[in-house]
Design a protein around this motif. Structure first.
Motif, short mmCIF file in Angstrom:
data_model
loop_
_atom_site.label_atom_id
_atom_site.label_comp_id
_atom_site.label_asym_id
_atom_site.label_seq_id
_atom_site.Cartn_x
_atom_site.Cartn_y
_atom_site.Cartn_z
N ASP A 54 1.62 6.43 -19.97
CA ASP A 54 3.08 6.53 -19.96
C ASP A 54 3.65 6.97 -18.62
O ASP A 54 4.69 6.47 -18.19
CB ASP A 54 3.54 7.53 -21.04
N ALA A 55 2.97 7.93 -17.96
CA ALA A 55 3.57 8.49 -16.75
C ALA A 55 2.58 9.38 -16.04
O ALA A 55 1.50 9.68 -16.55
CB ALA A 55 4.82 9.30 -17.12
N HIS A 56 2.97 9.78 -14.81
CA HIS A 56 2.23 10.83 -14.12
C HIS A 56 2.65 12.18 -14.70
O HIS A 56 3.84 12.45 -14.86
CB HIS A 56 2.52 10.81 -12.62
N GLN A 57 1.69 13.02 -15.01
CA GLN A 57 1.99 14.35 -15.52
C GLN A 57 1.38 15.39 -14.59
O GLN A 57 0.25 15.23 -14.12
CB GLN A 57 1.45 14.52 -16.95
N THR A 58 2.14 16.45 -14.34
CA THR A 58 1.71 17.49 -13.43
C THR A 58 1.48 18.78 -14.20
O THR A 58 2.32 19.20 -15.00
CB THR A 58 2.76 17.72 -12.33
N PHE A 59 0.33 19.42 -13.93
CA PHE A 59 -0.05 20.65 -14.61
C PHE A 59 -0.37 21.72 -13.57
O PHE A 59 -0.93 21.42 -12.51
CB PHE A 59 -1.30 20.45 -15.49
N ALA A 60 -0.05 22.96 -13.90
CA ALA A 60 -0.55 24.07 -13.10
C ALA A 60 -2.04 24.21 -13.37
O ALA A 60 -2.48 24.07 -14.51
CB ALA A 60 0.17 25.36 -13.49
#
Length: 400
Positions: A54-60
């Motif tokens: 679906d998309a790029h996801q950013t995580f700490a």
């Protein structure tokens, strides 16, 4: 459509399918138990970027538990393979080991390396029919050796292992020299099953995580970054080290928001065998004494429990979630019938979970915000017996 177009279309379709399979093989798992499939884009000090369908996801990084790219060999289960284990948690299969002053010279699957003796916890030298894990299991039957001394583990035919405490002098081709009671003695390397090294104070900076290669090598890291082609790691054992993406199997992050249940001591333990045989709970082992195995997968961390057992932990309201995977250990399947209940301050959290040797492992994620005491209860199942009720609680985590 002409034949050439059909061939081109088929080639594109195969390539797309291959890419889809590759992406599906990569997994990101968060500390609260969520799992995403896709492709790792990058790792930086403050962000892990993962591309899903679906998309790029950013995580700490503190919110990520695992990045998985491929299966890895397990050198601890390889017969006749020598393995080095460091104090930081590194695991290196080695072809040869020798000392050079205060340094170990290693021939490994990732090249010729050096390691400071003070950083090494153990080197296992299993026999042809043994594994490093089986040697470690045999050692677990002995009282813990003196941590201030080196320990030589000697194999004697048809006799228990012999543990000798002293000082390692040298490792050379075919022989090991060991100082025992102020006398240097030379021992045939073929009769040595392990060397346990004197344990120095723990490093001031704990590992930020570990990267595991497909050949089973695991390297503890202070920091880690990644781009499309490489991982760049600052390792405890080897210093700066670069791993090609194609050689990486997984990355584990150590988050200060996560506490492993296996690292906590229960404030109360209640164990009631149905008959005379008692199976005390075990940490990082099944109650039968073997490795924790669920669904044909082996886990390094968790608890082994048996009906009837209750473990209570004082949480003091410091956590917001509890996660784990639970099931009947593979060693006794398809037998086993038990019930697992998680209680918060004496009240059940959700419905009891029935576990049998015929069912798959179950993922558990429960809110524990404000909970003062958490109780893990393993009771008899519908058969009202405790036969083969070897329950594994693996990757059990408390999340802040």
């Amino acid at each position: 459509m002409n034949t050439r177009r059909i061939q081109i279309a088929a080639t594109v379709l195969v390539a797309a399918c291959s890419l889809s399979v590759l992406r599906a093989a990569e997994e990101l798992r968060t500390i609260d138990g969520r799992s995403l499939e896709g492709t790792l884009t990058s790792v930086a000090a403050d962000a892990v970027v993962f591309r899903t369908a679906d998309a790029h996801q950013t995580f700490a990084p503190a919110d990520v538990e695992l990045l998985r790219f491929a299966d890895a060999a397990n050198p601890m289960q390889a017969k006749g393979t020598a393995v080095l284990v460091s104090a930081a948690g590194d695991v290196l299969p080695v072809r040869d080991v020798a000392t050079e002053g205060s340094v170990l010279r290693l021939k490994t699957g990732i090249g010729d390396l050096k390691a400071e003796l003070g950083a090494v916890r153990a080197v296992y030298f299993p026999g042809a029919g043994d594994t490093p894990a089986s040697v470690a299991a045999d050692l677990a039957k002995f009282p813990a050796p003196d941590a201030a001394k080196d320990t030589l583990v000697i194999h004697r035919p048809d006799k228990p292992l012999l543990l000798a405490e002293g000082v390692l002098v040298s490792i050379a081709p075919g022989k090991i020299t060991f100082r025992l009671r102020d006398e240097d003695r030379t021992i045939d390397r073929a009769s040595v099953r392990a060397i346990l090294f004197a344990q120095l104070p723990a490093a001031a900076t704990p590992p930020a995580g570990a990267i595991t290669l497909r050949n089973g090598t695991r390297l503890a890291v202070r920091s880690l970054t990644a781009d499309a082609k490489q991982f760049h790691a600052d390792t405890f054992l080897l210093g700066p080290y670069t791993v090609q993406r194609k050689d990486a199997a997984s990355v584990v992050f150590h988050s200060d928001r996560v506490v492993r249940l296996a690292d906590l001591k229960p404030s109360a333990v209640r164990e009631v065998p149905l008959f005379d045989t008692r199976f005390p709970y075990r940490t990082n082992r099944s109650v039968g004494g073997g490795p924790l195995r669920l669904g044909e997968k082996e886990y390094e961390e968790g608890l082994g429990l048996h009906s009837l057992c209750e473990l209570t932990y004082d949480l003091g309201g410091a956590y917001r979630a509890f996660t784990a995977t639970v099931g009947i250990d593979d060693a006794v399947r398809p037998r086993g019938d038990a019930t697992l209940t998680i209680l918060a301050d004496g009240m059940p959290l959700g419905e009891p979970i029935r576990l049998t040797g015929a069912t798959e492992p179950v993922s558990v994620r429960l809110p524990v915000e404000g909970v003062k005491q958490l109780t893990i209860r393993v009771d008899y199942g519908e058969d009202k017996l405790d036969v083969a009720d070897h329950v594994d609680l693996v990757n059990a985590r408390l999340i802040k």
